[in-house]
Design a protein around this motif. Structure first.
Motif, PDB file in Angstrom:
ATOM      1  N   ALA A   1      -5.287   3.281   4.881  1.00 20.26           N
ATOM      2  CA  ALA A   1      -4.158   3.050   4.010  1.00 20.26           C
ATOM      3  C   ALA A   1      -3.170   2.292   4.471  1.00 20.26           C
ATOM      4  O   ALA A   1      -2.496   2.627   5.569  1.00 20.26           O
ATOM      5  N   ALA A   2      -2.901   1.104   3.833  1.00 17.88           N
ATOM      6  CA  ALA A   2      -1.917   0.392   4.234  1.00 17.88           C
ATOM      7  C   ALA A   2      -0.562   0.182   3.295  1.00 17.88           C
ATOM      8  O   ALA A   2      -0.779   0.511   2.136  1.00 17.88           O
ATOM      9  N   HIS A   3       0.594   0.455   4.047  1.00 16.94           N
ATOM     10  CA  HIS A   3       1.915   0.926   3.577  1.00 16.94           C
ATOM     11  C   HIS A   3       3.050  -0.021   4.127  1.00 16.94           C
ATOM     12  O   HIS A   3       3.047  -0.458   5.024  1.00 16.94           O
ATOM     13  N   ASP A   4       3.731  -0.458   2.884  1.00 15.65           N
ATOM     14  CA  ASP A   4       5.046  -1.113   3.244  1.00 15.65           C
ATOM     15  C   ASP A   4       5.978  -0.903   2.009  1.00 15.65           C
ATOM     16  O   ASP A   4       5.529  -0.302   0.986  1.00 15.65           O
ATOM     17  N   ARG A   5       6.911  -1.615   1.854  1.00 10.73           N
ATOM     18  CA  ARG A   5       8.107  -1.687   0.693  1.00 10.73           C
ATOM     19  C   ARG A   5       7.127  -2.091  -0.395  1.00 10.73           C
ATOM     20  O   ARG A   5       7.464  -1.625  -1.465  1.00 10.73           O
ATOM     21  N   SER A   6       6.090  -2.877  -0.251  1.00 14.38           N
ATOM     22  CA  SER A   6       5.536  -3.403  -1.574  1.00 14.38           C
ATOM     23  C   SER A   6       4.638  -2.125  -1.952  1.00 14.38           C
ATOM     24  O   SER A   6       4.337  -2.163  -3.424  1.00 14.38           O
ATOM     25  N   THR A   7       4.199  -1.248  -1.403  1.00 16.17           N
ATOM     26  CA  THR A   7       3.495  -0.196  -1.787  1.00 16.17           C
ATOM     27  C   THR A   7       4.294   1.072  -2.246  1.00 16.17           C
ATOM     28  O   THR A   7       4.022   2.043  -2.368  1.00 16.17           O
ATOM     29  N   GLY A   8       5.652   0.890  -2.013  1.00 14.05           N
ATOM     30  CA  GLY A   8       6.579   1.766  -2.333  1.00 14.05           C
ATOM     31  C   GLY A   8       7.052   2.874  -1.094  1.00 14.05           C
ATOM     32  O   GLY A   8       7.502   4.030  -1.115  1.00 14.05           O
ATOM     33  N   CYS A   9       6.739   2.562   0.216  1.00  8.10           N
ATOM     34  CA  CYS A   9       7.242   3.046   1.404  1.00  8.10           C
ATOM     35  C   CYS A   9       8.050   2.280   2.196  1.00  8.10           C
ATOM     36  O   CYS A   9       7.546   1.106   2.758  1.00  8.10           O
ATOM     37  N   ASP A  10       9.179   2.794   2.092  1.00  7.04           N
ATOM     38  CA  ASP A  10      10.169   2.080   2.945  1.00  7.04           C
ATOM     39  C   ASP A  10      10.766   3.062   3.921  1.00  7.04           C
ATOM     40  O   ASP A  10      11.562   4.046   3.908  1.00  7.04           O
ATOM     41  N   LEU A  11      10.533   2.605   5.390  1.00 13.14           N
ATOM     42  CA  LEU A  11      10.735   3.524   6.314  1.00 13.14           C
ATOM     43  C   LEU A  11      12.449   3.471   6.551  1.00 13.14           C
ATOM     44  O   LEU A  11      12.795   4.297   7.107  1.00 13.14           O
ATOM     45  N   LEU A  12      12.998   2.386   6.252  1.00 12.34           N
ATOM     46  CA  LEU A  12      14.575   2.283   6.388  1.00 12.34           C
ATOM     47  C   LEU A  12      15.194   3.452   5.475  1.00 12.34           C
ATOM     48  O   LEU A  12      15.981   4.041   5.964  1.00 12.34           O
ATOM     49  N   THR A  13      15.030   3.544   4.258  1.00  9.39           N
ATOM     50  CA  THR A  13      15.366   4.579   3.375  1.00  9.39           C
ATOM     51  C   THR A  13      14.822   5.842   3.347  1.00  9.39           C
ATOM     52  O   THR A  13      15.251   6.890   3.067  1.00  9.39           O
ATOM     53  N   GLY A  14      13.602   5.843   3.775  1.00 11.33           N
ATOM     54  CA  GLY A  14      12.698   7.150   3.682  1.00 11.33           C
ATOM     55  C   GLY A  14      11.964   7.286   2.360  1.00 11.33           C
ATOM     56  O   GLY A  14      11.206   8.210   2.561  1.00 11.33           O
ATOM     57  N   GLU A  15      12.257   6.502   1.428  1.00  9.33           N
ATOM     58  CA  GLU A  15      11.570   6.576   0.192  1.00  9.33           C
ATOM     59  C   GLU A  15       9.948   6.401   0.432  1.00  9.33           C
ATOM     60  O   GLU A  15       9.474   5.270   1.285  1.00  9.33           O
ATOM     61  N   GLY A  16       9.347   7.269  -0.262  1.00 12.34           N
ATOM     62  CA  GLY A  16       7.886   7.075  -0.281  1.00 12.34           C
ATOM     63  C   GLY A  16       7.016   7.269   1.292  1.00 12.34           C
ATOM     64  O   GLY A  16       5.737   7.150   1.332  1.00 12.34           O
ATOM     65  N   VAL A  17       7.684   7.552   2.405  1.00 11.00           N
ATOM     66  CA  VAL A  17       7.097   7.813   3.641  1.00 11.00           C
ATOM     67  C   VAL A  17       6.361   9.112   3.834  1.00 11.00           C
ATOM     68  O   VAL A  17       5.206   8.971   4.166  1.00 11.00           O
ATOM     69  N   ALA A  18       6.698  10.042   3.075  1.00  9.65           N
ATOM     70  CA  ALA A  18       6.051  11.450   3.151  1.00  9.65           C
ATOM     71  C   ALA A  18       4.856  11.204   2.473  1.00  9.65           C
ATOM     72  O   ALA A  18       3.768  11.662   2.939  1.00  9.65           O
ATOM     73  N   ARG A  19       4.790  10.551   1.314  1.00  9.54           N
ATOM     74  CA  ARG A  19       3.505  10.281   0.671  1.00  9.54           C
ATOM     75  C   ARG A  19       2.444   9.315   1.305  1.00  9.54           C
ATOM     76  O   ARG A  19       1.334   9.491   1.527  1.00  9.54           O
ATOM     77  N   ALA A  20       3.116   8.313   2.062  1.00  9.12           N
ATOM     78  CA  ALA A  20       2.031   7.523   2.846  1.00  9.12           C
ATOM     79  C   ALA A  20       1.533   8.111   4.135  1.00  9.12           C
ATOM     80  O   ALA A  20       0.391   7.735   4.443  1.00  9.12           O
ATOM     81  N   VAL A  21       2.222   9.213   4.552  1.00  8.74           N
ATOM     82  CA  VAL A  21       1.539   9.839   5.895  1.00  8.74           C
ATOM     83  C   VAL A  21       0.797  11.036   5.214  1.00  8.74           C
ATOM     84  O   VAL A  21       0.276  11.540   6.318  1.00  8.74           O
ATOM     85  N   ALA A  22       0.899  11.365   4.002  1.00  6.76           N
ATOM     86  CA  ALA A  22       0.140  12.653   3.655  1.00  6.76           C
ATOM     87  C   ALA A  22      -1.271  12.588   4.144  1.00  6.76           C
ATOM     88  O   ALA A  22      -1.971  11.741   3.867  1.00  6.76           O
ATOM     89  N   SER A  23      -1.886  13.608   4.732  1.00 15.22           N
ATOM     90  CA  SER A  23      -3.187  13.977   5.032  1.00 15.22           C
ATOM     91  C   SER A  23      -3.872  12.813   6.096  1.00 15.22           C
ATOM     92  O   SER A  23      -4.845  12.923   6.479  1.00 15.22           O
ATOM     93  N   ALA A  24      -2.995  11.917   6.594  1.00 12.77           N
ATOM     94  CA  ALA A  24      -3.508  10.922   7.810  1.00 12.77           C
ATOM     95  C   ALA A  24      -3.480  11.872   9.054  1.00 12.77           C
ATOM     96  O   ALA A  24      -2.891  12.715   9.278  1.00 12.77           O
ATOM     97  N   ASP A  25      -4.663  11.442   9.612  1.00 11.00           N
ATOM     98  CA  ASP A  25      -4.777  11.878  11.257  1.00 11.00           C
ATOM     99  C   ASP A  25      -3.953  11.274  12.070  1.00 11.00           C
ATOM    100  O   ASP A  25      -3.323  11.704  13.145  1.00 11.00           O
TER     101      ASP A  25
END
Length: 244
Positions: free
Chosen positions: A28-52
């Protein structure tokens, strides 16, 4: 294996996603365009959920002192979310030699990022690569004035991005290193000679390279700090062949 690539639509991240998918991993590819913003923390939990495995390939928006708080915050946010999700391996893409160049703010920011990763709760790996062959044009643009490119004679060992990506993929799908893998190209060149070689291969480019030991970011680099240390993984693609 389920792998989350943060920065997965960027220059290196997109290549990594493709390489991992080619061999059958769920990526799964994630960045701000997919709703994952590491700087604010928004969407990060969703981006890493179930990942090994999570792989961080993001870059700071600037090369100045602002890069340190950026990498501190983004790394901490990623590790916190990954720890809660039960991720078993965190991988970061970094740069060869950064711990040998304290004068460069951006390199010290990457050292900080590595330290936060190593001190975090998740087994980790760091893949340090030398400068990508694909970025030589960009490096030259930083010190171009009119038809003159000023470059220092700093030793550079460029690596093809695809070879660095393959090393990153191998590490991401293996056991955590708990340390660093260095990756570099097979040849070392003074940066000014590398610039001349590049221009010679492009007849339509009329710029001239002038050796200037004080020019640009790489002027602050000591001796061979950006070349591969002993034990590095070396690519097989030579810069002259890549140009051709």
């Amino acid at each position: 294996m389920k792998i989350s690539v943060v920065g997965g639509t960027g220059f290196m991240g997109s290549r990594l996603v493709k390489a991992l998918e080619t061999v059958g991993h769920q990526v799964a590819a994630h960045d701000r365009s997919t709703g994952c913003d590491l700087l604010t923390g928004e969407g990060v939990a969703r981006a890493v959920a179930s990942a090994d495995v999570v792989v961080d390939t993001i870059d700071a928006p600037a090369f100045d002192a602002s890069a340190s708080p950026f990498f501190r915050t983004t790394t901490d946010n990623l590790l916190a979310a990954a720890g809660q999700a039960g991720v078993q391996h965190a991988v970061v893409l970094s740069i060869v030699g950064i711990d040998r160049i304290p004068e460069v703010d951006y390199y010290q920011a990457k050292v900080l990022q590595e330290a936060r990763l190593a001190a975090g709760p998740i087994p980790y790996s760091i893949v340090r690569a030398t400068q990508f062959m694909e970025f030589v044009d960009k490096i030259m643009s930083w010190t171009t004035e009119g038809d003159v490119v000023r470059l220092p004679p700093t030793p550079i060992q460029p690596v093809a991005a695809d070879e660095a990506v393959q090393a990153l993929a191998d590490v991401a799908t293996g056991e955590p290193l708990g340390g660093i893998l260095n990756v570099a190209g097979p040849d070392v060149f003074p940066l000014d000679d590398l610039g001349r070689m590049t221009l010679q291969a492009r007849p339509g480019d009329d710029r001239t390279v002038v050796t200037d030991a004080s020019a640009g970011l790489f002027a602050a680099v000591h001796a061979d700090a950006l070349t591969a240390p002993e034990g590095a993984r070396l690519g097989r693609i030579h810069y002259r062949d890549w140009l051709a």
